[in-house]
Write a protein that holds these residues in place. Sequence first.
Motif, PDB file in Angstrom:
ATOM      1  N   UNK A 322       0.815  -1.214   0.000  1.00 22.09           N
ATOM      2  CA  UNK A 322       0.000   0.000   0.000  1.00 22.09           C
ATOM      3  C   UNK A 322       0.841   1.254   0.000  1.00 22.09           C
ATOM      4  N   UNK A 323       1.924   1.266   0.805  1.00 17.13           N
ATOM      5  CA  UNK A 323       2.804   2.437   0.852  1.00 17.13           C
ATOM      6  C   UNK A 323       3.461   2.662  -0.498  1.00 17.13           C
ATOM      7  N   UNK A 324       3.971   1.584  -1.110  1.00 16.30           N
ATOM      8  CA  UNK A 324       4.644   1.709  -2.400  1.00 16.30           C
ATOM      9  C   UNK A 324       3.677   2.225  -3.474  1.00 16.30           C
ATOM     10  N   UNK A 325       2.436   1.740  -3.443  1.00 19.21           N
ATOM     11  CA  UNK A 325       1.464   2.238  -4.415  1.00 19.21           C
ATOM     12  C   UNK A 325       1.105   3.696  -4.155  1.00 19.21           C
ATOM     13  N   UNK A 335       4.270  -6.182  -9.446  1.00 19.34           N
ATOM     14  CA  UNK A 335       4.276  -7.544 -10.003  1.00 19.34           C
ATOM     15  C   UNK A 335       5.717  -7.998 -10.289  1.00 19.34           C
ATOM     16  N   UNK A 336       6.516  -7.096 -10.863  1.00 17.92           N
ATOM     17  CA  UNK A 336       7.901  -7.433 -11.174  1.00 17.92           C
ATOM     18  C   UNK A 336       8.696  -7.713  -9.910  1.00 17.92           C
ATOM     19  N   UNK A 337       8.423  -6.958  -8.865  1.00 16.27           N
ATOM     20  CA  UNK A 337       9.159  -7.138  -7.610  1.00 16.27           C
ATOM     21  C   UNK A 337       8.953  -8.541  -7.042  1.00 16.27           C
ATOM     22  N   UNK A 338       7.694  -9.005  -7.023  1.00 14.09           N
ATOM     23  CA  UNK A 338       7.408 -10.322  -6.455  1.00 14.09           C
ATOM     24  C   UNK A 338       7.897 -11.458  -7.368  1.00 14.09           C
ATOM     25  N   UNK A 339       7.837 -11.245  -8.681  1.00 18.14           N
ATOM     26  CA  UNK A 339       8.368 -12.252  -9.596  1.00 18.14           C
ATOM     27  C   UNK A 339       9.873 -12.414  -9.416  1.00 18.14           C
ATOM     28  N   UNK A 340      10.569 -11.297  -9.310  1.00 24.97           N
ATOM     29  CA  UNK A 340      12.022 -11.360  -9.125  1.00 24.97           C
ATOM     30  C   UNK A 340      12.365 -12.023  -7.800  1.00 24.97           C
ATOM     31  N   UNK A 341      11.566 -11.753  -6.771  1.00 23.69           N
ATOM     32  CA  UNK A 341      11.811 -12.377  -5.475  1.00 23.69           C
ATOM     33  C   UNK A 341      11.677 -13.902  -5.576  1.00 23.69           C
ATOM     34  N   UNK A 342      10.648 -14.361  -6.281  1.00 18.00           N
ATOM     35  CA  UNK A 342      10.463 -15.808  -6.450  1.00 18.00           C
ATOM     36  C   UNK A 342      11.620 -16.422  -7.231  1.00 18.00           C
ATOM     37  N   UNK A 388      12.305 -20.796 -14.624  1.00 21.73           N
ATOM     38  CA  UNK A 388      10.931 -21.098 -15.026  1.00 21.73           C
ATOM     39  C   UNK A 388      10.028 -21.379 -13.839  1.00 21.73           C
ATOM     40  N   UNK A 389      10.548 -22.126 -12.862  1.00 23.31           N
ATOM     41  CA  UNK A 389       9.753 -22.416 -11.658  1.00 23.31           C
ATOM     42  C   UNK A 389       9.453 -21.136 -10.904  1.00 23.31           C
ATOM     43  N   UNK A 390      10.460 -20.251 -10.822  1.00 26.86           N
ATOM     44  CA  UNK A 390      10.244 -18.977 -10.143  1.00 26.86           C
ATOM     45  C   UNK A 390       9.157 -18.154 -10.813  1.00 26.86           C
ATOM     46  N   UNK A 391       9.165 -18.122 -12.144  1.00 24.49           N
ATOM     47  CA  UNK A 391       8.145 -17.366 -12.875  1.00 24.49           C
ATOM     48  C   UNK A 391       6.762 -17.965 -12.683  1.00 24.49           C
ATOM     49  N   UNK A 392       6.662 -19.301 -12.817  1.00 19.81           N
ATOM     50  CA  UNK A 392       5.358 -19.957 -12.695  1.00 19.81           C
ATOM     51  C   UNK A 392       4.807 -19.872 -11.278  1.00 19.81           C
ATOM     52  N   UNK A 393       5.691 -20.094 -10.296  1.00 21.34           N
ATOM     53  CA  UNK A 393       5.233 -20.092  -8.902  1.00 21.34           C
ATOM     54  C   UNK A 393       4.944 -18.685  -8.387  1.00 21.34           C
ATOM     55  N   UNK A 394       5.651 -17.720  -8.938  1.00 23.45           N
ATOM     56  CA  UNK A 394       5.473 -16.342  -8.446  1.00 23.45           C
ATOM     57  C   UNK A 394       4.445 -15.541  -9.200  1.00 23.45           C
ATOM     58  N   UNK A 395       3.949 -16.083 -10.325  1.00 18.86           N
ATOM     59  CA  UNK A 395       3.039 -15.284 -11.151  1.00 18.86           C
ATOM     60  C   UNK A 395       1.741 -14.955 -10.432  1.00 18.86           C
ATOM     61  N   UNK A 396       1.084 -15.975  -9.856  1.00 20.61           N
ATOM     62  CA  UNK A 396      -0.204 -15.712  -9.195  1.00 20.61           C
ATOM     63  C   UNK A 396      -0.046 -14.799  -7.982  1.00 20.61           C
ATOM     64  N   UNK A 397       0.919 -15.076  -7.065  1.00 26.35           N
ATOM     65  CA  UNK A 397       1.106 -14.146  -5.942  1.00 26.35           C
ATOM     66  C   UNK A 397       1.451 -12.729  -6.398  1.00 26.35           C
ATOM     67  N   UNK A 398       2.279 -12.606  -7.453  1.00 22.14           N
ATOM     68  CA  UNK A 398       2.648 -11.273  -7.944  1.00 22.14           C
ATOM     69  C   UNK A 398       1.428 -10.551  -8.519  1.00 22.14           C
ATOM     70  N   UNK A 399       0.594 -11.298  -9.236  1.00 25.21           N
ATOM     71  CA  UNK A 399      -0.612 -10.701  -9.798  1.00 25.21           C
ATOM     72  C   UNK A 399      -1.566 -10.256  -8.692  1.00 25.21           C
ATOM     73  N   UNK A 400      -1.678 -11.096  -7.658  1.00 20.87           N
ATOM     74  CA  UNK A 400      -2.546 -10.745  -6.527  1.00 20.87           C
ATOM     75  C   UNK A 400      -2.041  -9.485  -5.822  1.00 20.87           C
TER      76      UNK A 400
END
Length: 413
Positions: A322-325, A335-342, A388-400
């Motif tokens: 919320x603060x970042x937004x 979204x990019x931040x959470x994908x990179x983290x995964x 690939x696993x990082x992208x697939x596993x992190x996509x839904x949480x990043x989108x959320x």
Amino acid sequence: MPVKTTYKENVSIALQSISGNKLRTSLTALIIAIGIMALVGILTAIDGIRQQTNAAFAGLGANSFSIENSGSNLHFGRGGHAKVFPPVSYDQAMRFKNTFKLLAAVSVNLDVSGTAVVKYGNQKSNPNIVVTGSNENYMITSGYKLAFGRNFSASELEHGVNVVMVGDEIKKQFFKDTDPVDKYIFIGDDKFRIIGVFVAKGTTIGSGGDRICAIPLLKAKQIAATSNPTYTITVKTDNPKVLDATIGEATSLFRNVRGLNIANEDNFHINRSDAIQKELSGNLDNVTYGGMAIGFITLIGAGIGLMNIMLVSVTERTREIGVRKAIGATPAIIRRQFLIEAIVICLIGGVAGILLGMVIGNAVVIATKGVFVVPWLWIMLALVVCTGIGLLSGFYPAKKASKLDPVESLRYE
């Protein structure tokens, strides 16, 4: 004005988040590491074994074949065994050798024992020495070379004299710093004079490797444990291009030697050295696929675990989002931040798994007397799979995370 972040900043933020949840992140990275370790470890071991078997068959070359009463028996996992025909007799083998006219080296071999004990003075070997009888062409057809001494003479072969050519392992055990030529050893209860020592060859398929004692064929016939042994005829051509024609001629000649007419099927096997190598290579391919399946199944479980952790992370960091937004971060940046983290978590586990897999795989290779292998192809594949696993596993949480309402996020406790 929207806030812009670089990939370097996103990686830094990802590492800060990871350091704040060390236990949870470590467990996820460990699961990924185990999957990558299984993948890289199995494939590294297989690569090492494949190189070793290729080197073993290189000594025989792709231009040799043998005539035997049984097949190679290398049909792993397919059930059944090659048919065993009546033994190849001494007279049949010698008749073939003496009448085969094509340009090729022909050796007649008799396996006397694979568990013999060699004695020299007060020393004796383990019961794992291979004793085989052959003729003057044994070294050519078996891929051996002499380090010391000489080959059998015509007189020694004709009279079955007690002479022997020994492998490098026997030389090292009994004659470390001395010349073994003209020394006497006992093979079982028989005394033999050493006339030659083979160059080190290593463990090979279809021969005794460096634990070999080669004696004249007639002597082998005299001391053979069975009254009706079967002989092996090995033929090696100078030119691989004429191998098929040579096999055809050898088959026709040996059918005549065995007294077969046109209506009879062959009652012997032609075993090609390159066919055995291809059979073994195919079996190793099947093991490779099995290893990949095990690794990928483990990685699927790791990916599910990573997705759960990222969803928990989104929930715990709702106020941060919320603060970042509120200060201008767009959904794409979140979204990019959470994908990179995964991806970072996956790569940490992947690198650890690669290192462990290389250690375990090469331990197996070295234990089988192979050489150290660096599986660059599998390392690159493992890194791609981790990403690939990082992208697939992190996509839904990043989108959320990217769709969270900034006002509601700031109110989250």
